[in-house]
Design a protein around this motif. Sequence first.
Motif, PDB file in Angstrom:
ATOM      1  N   GLN A   1       4.242  -3.958 -12.335  1.00 36.89           N
ATOM      2  CA  GLN A   1       3.639  -2.882 -11.555  1.00 36.89           C
ATOM      3  C   GLN A   1       4.615  -1.750 -11.216  1.00 36.89           C
ATOM      4  O   GLN A   1       4.180  -0.646 -10.893  1.00 36.89           O
TER       5      GLN A   1
ATOM      6  N   GLN B   1       1.683   4.135  -7.253  1.00 38.62           N
ATOM      7  CA  GLN B   1       0.645   3.582  -8.132  1.00 38.62           C
ATOM      8  C   GLN B   1       1.063   3.638  -9.598  1.00 38.62           C
ATOM      9  O   GLN B   1       0.628   2.808 -10.398  1.00 38.62           O
ATOM     10  N   ASN B   2       1.893   4.592  -9.938  1.00 34.60           N
ATOM     11  CA  ASN B   2       2.345   4.741 -11.326  1.00 34.60           C
ATOM     12  C   ASN B   2       3.500   3.778 -11.581  1.00 34.60           C
ATOM     13  O   ASN B   2       4.551   3.881 -10.940  1.00 34.60           O
TER      14      ASN B   2
ATOM     15  N   ASP C   1       0.812  -1.220   0.000  1.00 31.73           N
ATOM     16  CA  ASP C   1       0.000   0.000   0.000  1.00 31.73           C
ATOM     17  C   ASP C   1       0.842   1.265   0.000  1.00 31.73           C
ATOM     18  O   ASP C   1       0.327   2.363  -0.264  1.00 31.73           O
TER      19      ASP C   1
END
Length: 890
Positions: A655, A622-623, A618
Motif C-alpha cells: 500500500q 492513498q497513492n 486514514d
Amino acid sequence: MRKLSPILLACLFLLPISLTLLPWQLQPLTAIPLPPSHTLTTAVPPLSQLQTHALTLYQPLQTIPWEGQFRSPKNLVYFAQAESLNLDSPPSVLESDLAAARSLQDTRKAAQLLLSLGLQSYLEKDWDTAIANYQQGLIAAKQIGDSELSGTLLGNLGLAYAQASLYTESIDALTDYWQFVRDYTSAKNPDRRNEEIALGNLGNAYYSAELYVKAIEFHQKRLALAKAGKNHSGEAKALGDLSLVYQALGEYEKAIALQQQQLTLTRQIKDLRGESLALANLGLTYHSLGDYTKAASNQQQRLTLARQIHDRKAEAEALVNLAGADYFLGNDDRAIDLYEQAWQIAWNFLQDADVLYGLRGNEGLVYFQTGDIAKALAAYQQAFTYASSRSNRRSEGVVKNNIAILHWLNGDLPATAKALRESIAAWESLRSRLGNRDGYKVSLFETQNAPYINLQRVLIAQQQPEAALEIAERGRARVFAELLTRRLTPDQIQQPHQAMAPVPPDLAQIRTIAQQHHATLITYSILSEQFKIQNRLQTQESTLLIWVIQPTGTITLRQVDLNPLWQQQKTTLADLVSSSRESIGVRGRGANPAAPIRAIDSQLLRQLHQLLIAPIADLLPQNPADPVIFIPQRSLFLVPFAALQDSQGRYLIEQHTLSIAPSIQVLDLTHQLRQKSGNSLQAKGTALVVGNPTMPKVVVEAGEPPEQLASLPGAEQEAVAIAQILKTQPLIEANATKVKVVQQMAQAKHVHLATHGLLDDFQGLGIPGAIALAPSGTDNGLLTAAEILNLQLAAELVVLSACDTGGGRITGDGVIGLSRSLISAGVPSVVVSLWAVPDAPTAALMIQFYQNLQKGLDKAHALRQAMLVTQSQYPDPKDWAAFTLIGETN
C-alpha cells in the motif's frame, strides 16, 4: 539491548563540598515556610491513588574521595611539609608572626606562615580565606624559588578550589601540582605515589567539572602508574575513581567490573576504608540497574563496616542509600526513619552539607509518595539551592524535574512545563562538555530521558500536541545529528571541551522537511509512567504517541494506550517486536538448505499493525507511490514495517513506499549529505561490489578458539550478477581484502557488500557491528562499525546484503551499529537487513533492486518494487521483508 531499570534513574553523585549552612536551611522540614510563589495544595492522596504517574528522579549520595598526605579528624585531606605545621597555634599568633616576617622581608617565613594560615582556614571549611592565603603564599614561594613549598601550596590550592566548586581553577592548580610532582619530586624519589595522588585528584577535578573524557584519561594514567609500582592501595583507589566516571555516564557494566576489582583488592590488602568505598559504589550501581536487593546488601555491609571503623560520614551515606533502596521497595516509613538517622549523624557530628542537602532531595521523593507535598517541596528547594550554589547542573536537572511533578499535581501546567524545560536545559549542557566523544554522550543520554517524556505529556495535557512533537524530536538522535553536522561542516573550529550542537528543528522546519521530501512523516514516541506494583515502584510503557506530518504541513497526533499490554497480556511493545522477530526462521546466508524455516507469525504482525499503523491509517497517502518515512523509537527500529498486515491480510509494502530515519533532523541532514555527495569530486561514478570474501576467523564463544565463517557461494553469484548491472568487476574470495575494499569505498558512488554481517562490538568502543572481508597480512578481515565511522565516504548508496546489518545497540539516540556508522561517514542512504536473510530470495531481490535503479527509480521506489516482485516468487515475508532503507530516499 540493555534493559532499562524498573524506574528511570539519574545516578548522580553529590560532590564533597560543604557550604556555610544557613540556620533556616537546617530546621526540620515541618518548620520551613514555603515561599508564596510556590504554595501548593497539601491535601494530596498517595501516588497510588493519583492519575498523574509522572517519572520522578532519584539521586544517590556519593562523595568524591580526594587524596592528600594527611587527613584531618573531619575527614579533610591536605598536603604539608610536616603534619603539625603550627596548625595548633591560634590564628592571631600566626598573623602576628606573618606581619613580623614581612617587616623583616623574610619571604620564606612569610610563605610558610601563609601555608599554615591557609590550612587552618581550609580545615574550618572557610574556603575563600584558605584560597587567598594559599595564593599569597604561592607568590612568595615562587619569588624565593622554593619549588617544594610552591608544590605544597599548589596541591592545597587545588583542593580548596574544588571544595569551593571552582573547578576550572582547581584543574589549573592541580595540573601545575601534577607537573611539579612529576618533574621535581620523582627526580629525587623513585617512589611515585605522590604522582599517583596528583593524577587521581586531577581526574576527580575533571569529573567534578563534568568533563568525563579527561577524567577517564587521568584516572587511567594513575591506574597504570599504580600497577607499574605495585601499589595495590593506589590501584584500588584508581579503580574506584574510574568507576565513578562510568557510573555517571551510565556505563554500568564497566562500573561494576571496576568496583568488583576494587573490592577484591581492598579486602586482600585489608584496606577497610577502601573496602567501604567499594561497597558504596557497588551498591549504587546495582541500584541504578534496579537490583535493590543487591544494592541494599552492599549498603548494609558498608554500614556495618563504617560503624566498625568509626567512620561517621560513611555511616551517614550508607543510611541515606539504604533509605533509597527502601523507597523503591515501597517501605516509605522505614525510608524516612533511615533518612532521619542520617540527618542526626550529619548534623551532630559532621556539619556536612553534602549529606544534609543530598538526603533532603531524596527524602522529598518519599514525602511525595506519601502525599505530603509541602514537605516534599521544601526538601526539593533545599536540594536545588545547594546544587545551584555549586553549579552542579546534573543535580539541578534532577531536582527541577521533581519540582515540576509537584506543580503538575497542583494543576499548574505552565509552571510544570517551565521547570521541565529548565531540567532539560541543565542536562543538555552536560552533553556539550563531552566534546566529540559520542559514545559517552549516548550513554549519558540514557540517564536523561525522563524530563523529555514528562514534558511531552504536559504539553499534550495543555492541548499543544505540536509543541510536544518538538520535544519528542529534541529528545532523539541528538548525538547522531551532531555527528552529521560535523561531517557537513568539517572546517568549523570547536573548543576543546565543546562540540557543535545543532539546534533541533522547530515546527516550521519540520513542515519544510516533509514538504521537501514530498513525504508523509510518521514519528513515534513511547511514554512511560511510574506505578506502584505490589508496593514496589516500577516504570511501565503507558502511551504510544504517533504524529503524522503530511507534505501539506498538516500535523496530527494520535495516541495508543499501551497499559493493557502489561496489565492484561503481561507483555510490552518491545516484547511484541522481539517475538515477531523470533517467529522468523533462523536460517541465514550459507545455512543448510535442508534446515526447516518457520513462517512469520502473522498474528504478531497484525497486532503490531493494529498498534502502529491502524490508528493513523486514514492519514496515510492513498497513492502507493507517495513515500512514507517512519521515525521509530527504541525497539520500533527493529519492526519489519513492510511486513505488517492489516485486518484483511494486506502487507503495508503493498500500500505504501516505505523508509525510515532516526529523527526528522537526521533525515534533513542525510538530504544535505546527498546534495554534497552529488556535487563531490571524490566519488568518480564507479561501483564497488563485494561477494563471498575468503572468510575471516572469529571467536564464536568466549574462551574458544576462533572459527572461520562459512563460505557464501550464493552471495558470490549475487555479486557477479549485480556487478554486471553496474558495469564493474566484483571483488570476490581472496581478492576482497579489507585493505582493497576500504580503498575503493572512498571513491565509489555505489557500494554493495554481500557477505556476513556481525553484531559483536569487536573493539569494545560501544559501537557494535562488523563486515566480514578477506584478511590480509596486516588485519583480521573485519571492517568494524567503529572503523567505518572514521572513514571519509562520498557514496550515494551503500547496500549491506548481509545478515542482521540493521541491528546493533538500541539506545535513545537510535541504533548504534553499521548503518549509523556509514551515514556518519558521509553516506546519505543505506539499505540494511533486520534479520538473517536466505540466499536465493536475497539475490533475486537485490538484482531486481539494482535493475529498478538503472531504470531511473529512486531508492525507496526501487526497493518497494523489488520487494513486490520477490514476494510473488517467495510469498513468506521472511524472504523479502528483511531489507529496509535508512536515510535519504532519492
